[in-house]
Design a protein around this motif. Structure first.
Motif, short mmCIF file in Angstrom:
data_model
loop_
_atom_site.label_atom_id
_atom_site.label_comp_id
_atom_site.label_asym_id
_atom_site.label_seq_id
_atom_site.Cartn_x
_atom_site.Cartn_y
_atom_site.Cartn_z
N ASP A 1 11.54 50.51 43.09
CA ASP A 1 10.17 49.99 43.09
C ASP A 1 10.15 48.63 42.40
N TRP A 2 8.96 48.02 42.34
CA TRP A 2 8.89 46.66 41.80
C TRP A 2 9.06 46.63 40.29
N ALA A 3 8.72 47.73 39.62
CA ALA A 3 8.96 47.79 38.18
C ALA A 3 10.47 47.81 37.90
N TRP A 4 11.21 48.57 38.72
CA TRP A 4 12.68 48.57 38.59
C TRP A 4 13.21 47.17 38.84
N ASN A 5 12.68 46.51 39.87
CA ASN A 5 13.13 45.16 40.21
C ASN A 5 12.87 44.20 39.06
N ALA A 6 11.67 44.29 38.46
CA ALA A 6 11.33 43.41 37.35
C ALA A 6 12.24 43.66 36.15
N THR A 7 12.54 44.92 35.89
CA THR A 7 13.43 45.27 34.78
C THR A 7 14.83 44.69 34.99
N LEU B 1 14.99 30.71 44.92
CA LEU B 1 14.36 30.93 46.23
C LEU B 1 14.02 32.41 46.35
N LEU B 2 12.77 32.70 46.63
CA LEU B 2 12.32 34.08 46.81
C LEU B 2 12.01 34.27 48.29
N SER B 3 12.97 34.85 49.02
CA SER B 3 12.79 35.02 50.46
C SER B 3 11.94 36.25 50.76
N GLU B 4 11.37 36.28 51.96
CA GLU B 4 10.49 37.37 52.39
C GLU B 4 9.44 37.70 51.33
N PRO B 5 8.71 36.70 50.88
CA PRO B 5 7.83 36.92 49.72
C PRO B 5 6.63 37.80 50.06
N GLU B 6 6.18 38.51 49.07
CA GLU B 6 4.94 39.26 49.12
C GLU B 6 4.38 39.27 47.72
N PRO B 7 3.10 39.56 47.55
CA PRO B 7 2.50 39.49 46.21
C PRO B 7 3.26 40.29 45.16
N SER B 8 3.72 41.48 45.52
CA SER B 8 4.42 42.33 44.53
C SER B 8 5.75 41.74 44.11
N SER B 9 6.50 41.17 45.06
CA SER B 9 7.80 40.60 44.70
C SER B 9 7.63 39.36 43.85
N LEU B 10 6.60 38.56 44.13
CA LEU B 10 6.35 37.36 43.33
C LEU B 10 5.90 37.75 41.93
N THR B 11 5.03 38.74 41.83
CA THR B 11 4.59 39.22 40.51
C THR B 11 5.77 39.73 39.71
N SER B 12 6.65 40.49 40.35
CA SER B 12 7.82 41.04 39.68
C SER B 12 8.72 39.93 39.14
N ALA B 13 8.99 38.91 39.97
CA ALA B 13 9.89 37.82 39.56
C ALA B 13 9.30 37.00 38.42
N LEU C 1 1.53 37.58 31.45
CA LEU C 1 1.92 38.54 32.47
C LEU C 1 2.39 39.86 31.89
N LYS C 2 2.88 39.83 30.67
CA LYS C 2 3.37 41.07 30.04
C LYS C 2 3.25 40.95 28.53
N GLN C 3 2.68 41.96 27.90
CA GLN C 3 2.61 42.03 26.45
C GLN C 3 3.92 42.58 25.90
N LYS C 4 4.19 42.35 24.64
CA LYS C 4 5.50 42.66 24.06
C LYS C 4 5.89 44.13 24.19
N GLU C 5 4.97 45.03 23.94
CA GLU C 5 5.30 46.44 23.94
C GLU C 5 5.06 47.11 25.28
N GLN C 6 4.61 46.37 26.25
CA GLN C 6 4.33 46.94 27.57
C GLN C 6 5.61 47.24 28.34
N GLU C 7 5.59 48.33 29.10
CA GLU C 7 6.62 48.57 30.10
C GLU C 7 6.30 47.73 31.34
N PHE C 8 7.30 47.46 32.14
CA PHE C 8 7.07 46.60 33.29
C PHE C 8 6.11 47.22 34.30
N ASP C 9 6.19 48.53 34.52
CA ASP C 9 5.28 49.12 35.49
C ASP C 9 3.83 48.98 35.05
N GLU C 10 3.58 49.12 33.74
CA GLU C 10 2.22 48.95 33.23
C GLU C 10 1.77 47.49 33.37
#
Length: 720
Positions: free
Chosen positions: A370-376, A398-410, A488-497
Motif C-alpha cells: 500500500d502507499w503507507a508501505w511505499n512511503a516508509t 521522476l515519478l512515472s504513472e503519477p496519481e495523487p496517492s503516489s505523489l503524496t507518498s513520495a 505532511l507528517k508530524q514527528k510521532e505520526q505513522e505514515f498511514d495516519e
C-alpha cells in the motif's frame, strides 16, 4: 504559517523512444533526453552522479552517455541484468549464434527448435495447412483456448479464428505432463523444505502448461549448452523476454498495459514463445548503448560510465561518502508493483538458481503493497541517501504513472527525511512528474496547516490557470503548500495516519468551499475536473480587473508567436520554448500543443510552419473583409451597423440585436469577455481552420462550454 514562494522550474521535454525495450510494461515509461538536459546545470561532466534506486536502466545509461560517472545501486537481480545488458550488449552475431545453437540442439531425434515451434502449430481455417499461431486466446479458469490468432504465409488468411479441435487436443496433451515441469520450475526457485516454496508455487500458477513446458525446456538446455560467455548472456536475455511473454498477465483485449498485481484477466493471450525469442533480439539491440560498466568498487573513467553496486544503498552508505564525491542525485522513484517484483524473484531463480533469489525473497512473500508501505520504504531510502551526499546536493526525481496517492507518498517520505522540495513540474497524469529536492538533511519543525490555508493554495493555482484543472493538479498544489512548511507528517505520526490526514485535508478543502466547482459525473473528489465557480480576474493596468486568459488561450498565443518568429521548427523546439513560459503545474499537455499546431500550421519533413492564410498580414486582411461582409449583410437586412472594438453590432430601433465577434484565433474566452452583455444574440465568427481547436477547448473546459452554450459559432466561408 511559514511562507515560501517556490521557484517553479519548467518541465523538461524529451523524446519518446521508438522501441520501448524488453520488459517495457514494467519499466518506467520515461522520455529520452530529460536527464541529459537537467544534469549540466547541476554538475559538470565527469562528476559522480548517484542513482539510489536503479529502477530505470535508461536513466543511468543516458547520464553515462552524457559524460557522467554514474553510481547505481540495484537490489533487483532482473533490473541489474537489464542494466548490464543495455550498457554492454552482446553483438548481433552472438545473439543469432546463441539462438541457432539452441535451435540446433537435440530433443530426442528432433531438433529442439523444430520441437518447440511445433507446440504452436494450428490448421489454417482457409487453406487447411498447418502453420504457426502467433498466439492463443484463453478465458480465465478454462482448460483449453477458445481462439487463435495467426497469419497464414500460404494463403494470407489472418486474424482471430475460433480454436480448432486440434488446438484443444494439443493444449490438453501438454497439460497432462504439467506436474513434472511445474516441479522443476519450483526447484530452481526454492528447495522442497524451503518455507518460501509456497509463494513460488503461487507465482508459477500464472503460467499455463505450454509456456511453462517451453520455458523449463529452454532453461534446462541453457545449462547444458557449451556456449561462450557472450552467447550465454545473449541467450539468457532472450529467455528473459520469453519469461515475460509466457505469463497470463496479457489482457485480450488490452486493458491493463502495465499490470501492477498478479491477477489473471478474464480473457488473456498465450503468446508463441519461439516467436518471442526471435523478436527479443531486436528489443535488446535497439535499446542498448555500449558504455563503460564496472562492478563496485572498480574505477570508471572520467569520460563517463556506470559503477554498479548490487544491493541496497544502506549497505554501503558510509563507504560511498568516504570514497566518492556525489555532485547530484537522479532517480526514477519506484512505485509498488507486486507483479513485477514477484515475477523478478521467479525469473531470477529460473535463470540463475536459488542463490540469485535469496536476497530478493521478500518480494516473493509480500502480497500487498500500500502507499503507507511505499512511503516508509522511500523514507528509509531518502534517509540513507542523506548519509551519502553532502548538504545542498540537488536531487532530480521522476515519478512515472503519477496519481495523487503516489505523489503524496513520495513528498511525505522526502519531507519526513529532511529533503527540501525545490520544484515540481507536472504535465498530465500520463507523464512523469519531475521533482527537484535539495538534500540538506535539516528537517524543519513540523507544522500544522488549516483547511483554509490548503484551500488558498489550490485557489491560487486555479486563478493562475484560468480554467479547470484535473484533481491531480489541484492535489499537487495543496501538497506543495504542505511540503514547504513541513506539514505532511508530524514527528510521532505513522505514515498511514499521515497519508490519511493529508487526503482528508484535501477533501475538506475542496468539498466545503462554494467557490470551487466540481465537474464530474462521480461524487468522489478525485474524479473529473475542479475549477472556480466564478471566472478568475486579475488586476489590470488601469486599476480595474480583467478576466484571466485561460491556460489554453495563452498557450495558443505563445505557440503562434513562436512559429511566426521561428518557421520550420520541430515539436521538441516548440516545447523547449513553451515550457519555460508555463512552468510547474501550468505545463501544457502535448495534446494541447498539437491541437494549436494542427489549427495553424502544416507539418513537412517533421517541421511545423504556419499556413499561408495564417500569416499575420493575411489574417488581418481577411478580418477586414469579413467585417465588411457582416456590415453589408446587416445593411441588406435592414439593420444599422457599427464597430465596437473587435465586435460588429447590428442594431434596430436603437436596440442591440446581434453582436458579431470576429476572430482570427480560437481565443473564445477572451472574445466572450469583450462581448457586450446586453446583446440579444452573440455570434462568434472564426476561420474554418479554428473549428477543431474551439471544439477541443470546449471539451477540455466545461466552464467555458457552459458560457458558450447560447453562443452561435459561424465559419468565415458561411458568410462568404
Amino acid at each position: 504559517m511559514y511562507t515560501y514562494v517556490m521557484d517553479f522550474q519548467p518541465y523538461i521535454p524529451g523524446m519518446r523512444p521508438v522501441e520501448p525495450g524488453p520488459l517495457a510494461r514494467f519499466t518506467p515509461p520515461l522520455e529520452e533526453g530529460v536527464i541529459s538536459a537537467w544534469l549540466p546545470a547541476h554538475a559538470s561532466p565527469g562528476s559522480w552522479v548517484l542513482d539510489p534506486f536503479g529502477f530505470s536502466p535508461r536513466l543511468a545509461l543516458e547520464a553515462a552517455r552524457a559524460g557522467y560517472r554514474v553510481l547505481v545501486t540495484v537490489n533487483n537481480p532482473i533490473t541489474r541484468f537489464m542494466l548490464e545488458m543495455s550498457a554492454d550488449p552482446p553483438s548481433e552475431t552472438d545473439f543469432n549464434a546463441a539462438l541457432a545453437d539452441l535451435a540446433a540442439s537435440k530433443k530426442g531425434e528432433e531438433r529442439l527448435g523444430a520441437h518447440l515451434q511445433s507446440l504452436y502449430l494450428t490448421p489454417c481455417e482457409k487453406c487447411g495447412n498447418e502453420i504457426y499461431a502467433d498466439s492463443f486466446l484463453w478465458r480465465k479458469g478454462e482448460e483449453a483456448p477458445y481462439a487463435r490468432i495467426y497469419t497464414c504465409p500460404l494463403c494470407e488468411d489472418s486474424g482471430e479464428r475460433e480454436a480448432n479441435p486440434l488446438d484443444i487436443e494439443r493444449a490438453r496433451k501438454i497439460a497432462s505432463t504439467d506436474n513434472l515441469h511445474r516441479a522443476r520450475a519450483f526447484e530452481r526457485v526454492a528447495a522442497l523444505e524451503d518455507e518460501d516454496r509456497v509463494y513460488a508455487e503461487e507465482a508459477i500458477e500464472h503460467y499455463l502448461p505450454r509456456p511453462l513446458y517451453f520455458l523449463t525446456t529452454v532453461i534446462n538446455r541453457l545449462d547444458s549448452l557449451n556456449l561462450t560467455p557472450e552467447r550465454r548472456r545473449a541467450l539468457t536475455a532472450l529467455i528473459l523476454v520469453a519469461c515475460d511473454a509466457g505469463n497470463t498477465l496479457w489482457d485480450h483485449p488490452t486493458q491493463r498495459r502495465r499490470p501492477k498485481q498478479l491477477n489473471i484477466p478474464n480473457q488473456f493471450r498465450e503468446y508463441n514463445l519461439w516467436t518471442q525469442l526471435e523478436r527479443g533480439l531486436s528489443r535488446w539491440l535497439e535499446t542498448s548503448s555500449s558504455v563503460v560498466m564496472e562492478p563496485w568498487p572498480n574505477q570508471i573513467p572520467e569520460s563517463g560510465g556506470i559503477c554498479l553496486f548490487e544491493g541496497r544503498l544502506k549497505d554501503f552508505a558510509e563507504e560511498v561518502k568516504r570514497e566518492i564525491p556525489i555532485k547530484a542525485v537522479i532517480g526514477s522513484l519506484p512505485r509498488p508493483n507486486q507483479a513485477f517484483w514477484t515475477l523478478s524473484a521467479l525469473w531470477a531463480g529460473w535463470l540463475w538458481g536459488q542463490e540469485a533469489v535469496e536476497p530478493y525473497k521478500p518480494a516473493l512473500r509480500r502480497r500487498r503493497y500500500d502507499w503507507a508501505w511505499n512511503a516508509t520504504a522511500l523514507n528509509a531510502a531518502f534517509s540513507y541517501l542523506l548519509d551519502v551526499v553532502t548538504t545542498n546536493t540537488p536531487f532530480f526525481a521522476l515519478l512515472s504513472e503519477p496519481e495523487p496517492s503516489s505523489l503524496t507518498s513520495a513528498l511525505t517520505a522526502a519531507s519526513a527525511a529532511g529533503m527540501e522540495l525545490a520544484s515540481l513540474a507536472l504535465r498530465t497524469e500520463h507523464d512523469p512528474i519531475q521533482i527537484s529536492w535539495i538534500c540538506n538533511g535539516d528537517a524543519k519543525q513540523p507544522h500544522t496547516v488549516s483547511v483554509g490555508e490548503v484551500r488558498k493554495s489550490i485557489r491560487a493555482h486555479l486563478v493562475e490557470r484560468g480554467e479547470p484543472a484535473s484533481y491531480l493538479h489541484v492535489h499537487a498544489a495543496g501538497l506543495i503548500a504542505l511540503a514547504k512548511v513541513n506539514a505532511l507528517k508530524q514527528k510521532e505520526q505513522e505514515f498511514d495516519e499521515a497519508l490519511r490526514g493529508t487526503q482528508s485535508l484535501m477533501q475538506a478543502a475542496l468539498e466545503e468551499d462554494p467557490h470551487f466547482a466540481h465537474y464530474s459525473t462521480g461524487e468522489s473528489v478525485d474524479t473529473g475536473l475542479w475549477g472556480l465557480s466564478t471566472p478568475a480576474h486579475i488586476p489590470s493596468t488601469n486599476g480595474n480587473s480583467a478576466l484571466r486568459d485561460s491556460l489554453s488561450d495563452r498557450v495558443e498565443i505563445a505557440v503562434v508567436t513562436f512559429l511566426q518568429k521561428n518557421p520550420n521548427s520541430i515539436f521538441l523546439e516548440i516545447e523547449q520554448d513553451l515550457y519555460p513560459r508555463f512552468p510547474g503545474l501550468l505545463t501544457p499537455s502535448q495534446g494541447m500543443i498539437y491541437a494549436v499546431l494542427s489549427s495553424y500550421a502544416n507539418r513537412e519533413n517533421g517541421a511545423w510552419k504556419l499556413r499561408a492564410e495564417d500569416i499575420a498580414s493575411a489574417r488581418h486582411r481577411e478580418l477586414s473583409q469579413i467585417t465588411r461582409l457582416i456590415e453589408t449583410i446587416g445593411a441588406r437586412l435592414g439593420y444599422s451597423t457599427r464597430k465596437q472594438g473587435r465586435n460588429c453590432l447590428w442594431e434596430q430601433n436603437g436596440e442591440l440585436e446581434r453582436t458579431f465577434n470576429i476572430l482570427a484565433s480560437a481565443l473564445v474566452g477572451r472574445a466572450l469577455a469583450e462581448t457586450p452583455e446586453a446583446s440579444a444574440q452573440t455570434v462568434l465568427v472564426i476561420p474554418g481552420g479554428r473549428a477543431a481547436l474551439v471544439v477541443y477547448k470546449l471539451q477540455r473546459d466545461p466552464a467555458l462550454a457552459a458560457r458558450t452554450k447560447s453562443i452561435q459559432v459561424v465559419k468565415y466561408r458561411l458568410l462568404r
